[in-house]
Design a protein around this motif. Structure first.
Motif, PDB file in Angstrom:
ATOM      1  N   LEU A  16      -1.116  -8.487  -4.353  1.00 21.21           N
ATOM      2  CA  LEU A  16      -2.053  -9.604  -4.155  1.00 21.21           C
ATOM      3  C   LEU A  16      -2.581 -10.129  -5.490  1.00 21.21           C
ATOM      4  O   LEU A  16      -2.796 -11.322  -5.671  1.00 21.21           O
ATOM      5  CB  LEU A  16      -3.228  -9.118  -3.306  1.00 21.21           C
TER       6      LEU A  16
ATOM      7  N   LEU B 141      -8.387 -15.815  -2.239  1.00 22.20           N
ATOM      8  CA  LEU B 141      -7.392 -15.426  -3.244  1.00 22.20           C
ATOM      9  C   LEU B 141      -6.369 -16.544  -3.459  1.00 22.20           C
ATOM     10  O   LEU B 141      -5.949 -16.795  -4.590  1.00 22.20           O
ATOM     11  CB  LEU B 141      -6.698 -14.132  -2.834  1.00 22.20           C
ATOM     12  N   HIS B 142      -5.981 -17.217  -2.392  1.00 28.00           N
ATOM     13  CA  HIS B 142      -5.042 -18.339  -2.526  1.00 28.00           C
ATOM     14  C   HIS B 142      -5.678 -19.468  -3.340  1.00 28.00           C
ATOM     15  O   HIS B 142      -5.024 -20.044  -4.220  1.00 28.00           O
ATOM     16  CB  HIS B 142      -4.623 -18.836  -1.139  1.00 28.00           C
TER      17      HIS B 142
ATOM     18  N   ASP C 279      -5.686 -18.513  -6.988  1.00 26.60           N
ATOM     19  CA  ASP C 279      -4.357 -18.665  -7.580  1.00 26.60           C
ATOM     20  C   ASP C 279      -4.072 -20.127  -7.900  1.00 26.60           C
ATOM     21  O   ASP C 279      -3.566 -20.451  -8.982  1.00 26.60           O
ATOM     22  CB  ASP C 279      -3.306 -18.115  -6.604  1.00 26.60           C
TER      23      ASP C 279
ATOM     24  N   PRO D   6     -11.328 -10.560   6.573  1.00 23.66           N
ATOM     25  CA  PRO D   6      -9.997 -10.490   5.951  1.00 23.66           C
ATOM     26  C   PRO D   6      -9.312 -11.856   5.873  1.00 23.66           C
ATOM     27  O   PRO D   6      -8.632 -12.158   4.900  1.00 23.66           O
ATOM     28  CB  PRO D   6      -9.227  -9.527   6.848  1.00 23.66           C
ATOM     29  N   GLU D   7      -9.508 -12.703   6.866  1.00 22.15           N
ATOM     30  CA  GLU D   7      -8.913 -14.046   6.842  1.00 22.15           C
ATOM     31  C   GLU D   7      -9.506 -14.868   5.699  1.00 22.15           C
ATOM     32  O   GLU D   7      -8.791 -15.559   4.976  1.00 22.15           O
ATOM     33  CB  GLU D   7      -9.183 -14.724   8.182  1.00 22.15           C
ATOM     34  N   ASP D   8     -10.813 -14.765   5.478  1.00 17.79           N
ATOM     35  CA  ASP D   8     -11.471 -15.512   4.404  1.00 17.79           C
ATOM     36  C   ASP D   8     -11.048 -15.014   3.030  1.00 17.79           C
ATOM     37  O   ASP D   8     -10.899 -15.793   2.099  1.00 17.79           O
ATOM     38  CB  ASP D   8     -12.994 -15.423   4.551  1.00 17.79           C
ATOM     39  N   ILE D   9     -10.858 -13.710   2.869  1.00 19.88           N
ATOM     40  CA  ILE D   9     -10.453 -13.157   1.570  1.00 19.88           C
ATOM     41  C   ILE D   9      -9.076 -13.688   1.180  1.00 19.88           C
ATOM     42  O   ILE D   9      -8.842 -14.053   0.028  1.00 19.88           O
ATOM     43  CB  ILE D   9     -10.478 -11.614   1.611  1.00 19.88           C
ATOM     44  N   THR D  10      -8.158 -13.766   2.123  1.00 17.33           N
ATOM     45  CA  THR D  10      -6.828 -14.301   1.827  1.00 17.33           C
ATOM     46  C   THR D  10      -6.938 -15.744   1.364  1.00 17.33           C
ATOM     47  O   THR D  10      -6.283 -16.147   0.392  1.00 17.33           O
ATOM     48  CB  THR D  10      -5.938 -14.207   3.086  1.00 17.33           C
ATOM     49  N   ASN D  11      -7.767 -16.538   2.029  1.00 16.47           N
ATOM     50  CA  ASN D  11      -7.943 -17.941   1.626  1.00 16.47           C
ATOM     51  C   ASN D  11      -8.573 -18.037   0.244  1.00 16.47           C
ATOM     52  O   ASN D  11      -8.190 -18.880  -0.576  1.00 16.47           O
ATOM     53  CB  ASN D  11      -8.817 -18.682   2.640  1.00 16.47           C
TER      54      ASN D  11
END
Length: 175
Positions: free
Chosen positions: A151, A40-41, A44, A33-38
């Motif tokens: 997201l 997606l950022h 963007d 989950p931590e890697d997915i947020t990075n």
């Protein structure tokens, strides 16, 4: 009894290997989950930069290129008019050969300009087709149609903004 002892040692090592593998897998799953947020950022940020670059290319830079091509074509037309008038006045073999050489150079210059213009039109049409494919893929992957989740909303907004830039131009340029 020796065979039984060897089997017991091999079985113990296998169990230990299984438990260590399960522990390592759990650590990897906890990090996803931590890697997915990075990711997606980063996506963007990439879309923001790409939209800004496309906006500059298609609005400011594209107009400059069209003006340069028009100026080059106008210059070629003027040079050709001057060339024909001069040729009527100065009919002599050496000068005719020189004029033919200069005429050939004008034709090459026109051919180069026409080829560059066709390449620019083809590149623009390719960019437009790529943007349509990117929009279709983005709408499918990020589920941008309807109300996207929070997201995906920034990415969907940038996709729509980029699509709107391309919609300002004619459907197809002729080559």
């Amino acid at each position: 009894s020796i065979l039984l002892f060897i089997l017991l040692v091999v079985t113990s090592l296998g169990c230990m290997w299984f438990f260590l593998g399960a522990k390592t897998s759990q650590n990897g799953l906890d990090k996803i989950p931590e890697d997915i947020t990075n990711i997606l950022h980063d996506g963007d940020l990439y879309m923001n930069n790409t939209v800004d670059e496309l906006h500059y290319l298609l609005q400011e830079n594209f107009d400059e290129v069209i003006d340069e091509f028009k100026a080059a074509l106008s210059e070629i037309g003027n040079d050709f008019g001057n060339f024909t008038e001069d040729m009527k006045i100065n009919i002599n073999l050496d000068e005719i050969i020189d004029k033919v050489n200069s005429f050939l150079s004008l034709i090459e210059k026109f051919s180069d300009t026409e080829e560059e213009m066709n390449n620019a039109i083809a590149s623009f049409n390719n960019m437009k087709n790529s943007m349509n494919s990117l929009t279709t893929a983005g709408n499918t992957y990020f589920q941008c149609s309807g109300t996207p989740d929070s997201l995906n909303k920034p990415i969907c907004d940038k996709l729509n903004e980029a699509t709107n830039i391309f919609d300002m131009f004619p459907e197809d340029f002729e080559e």
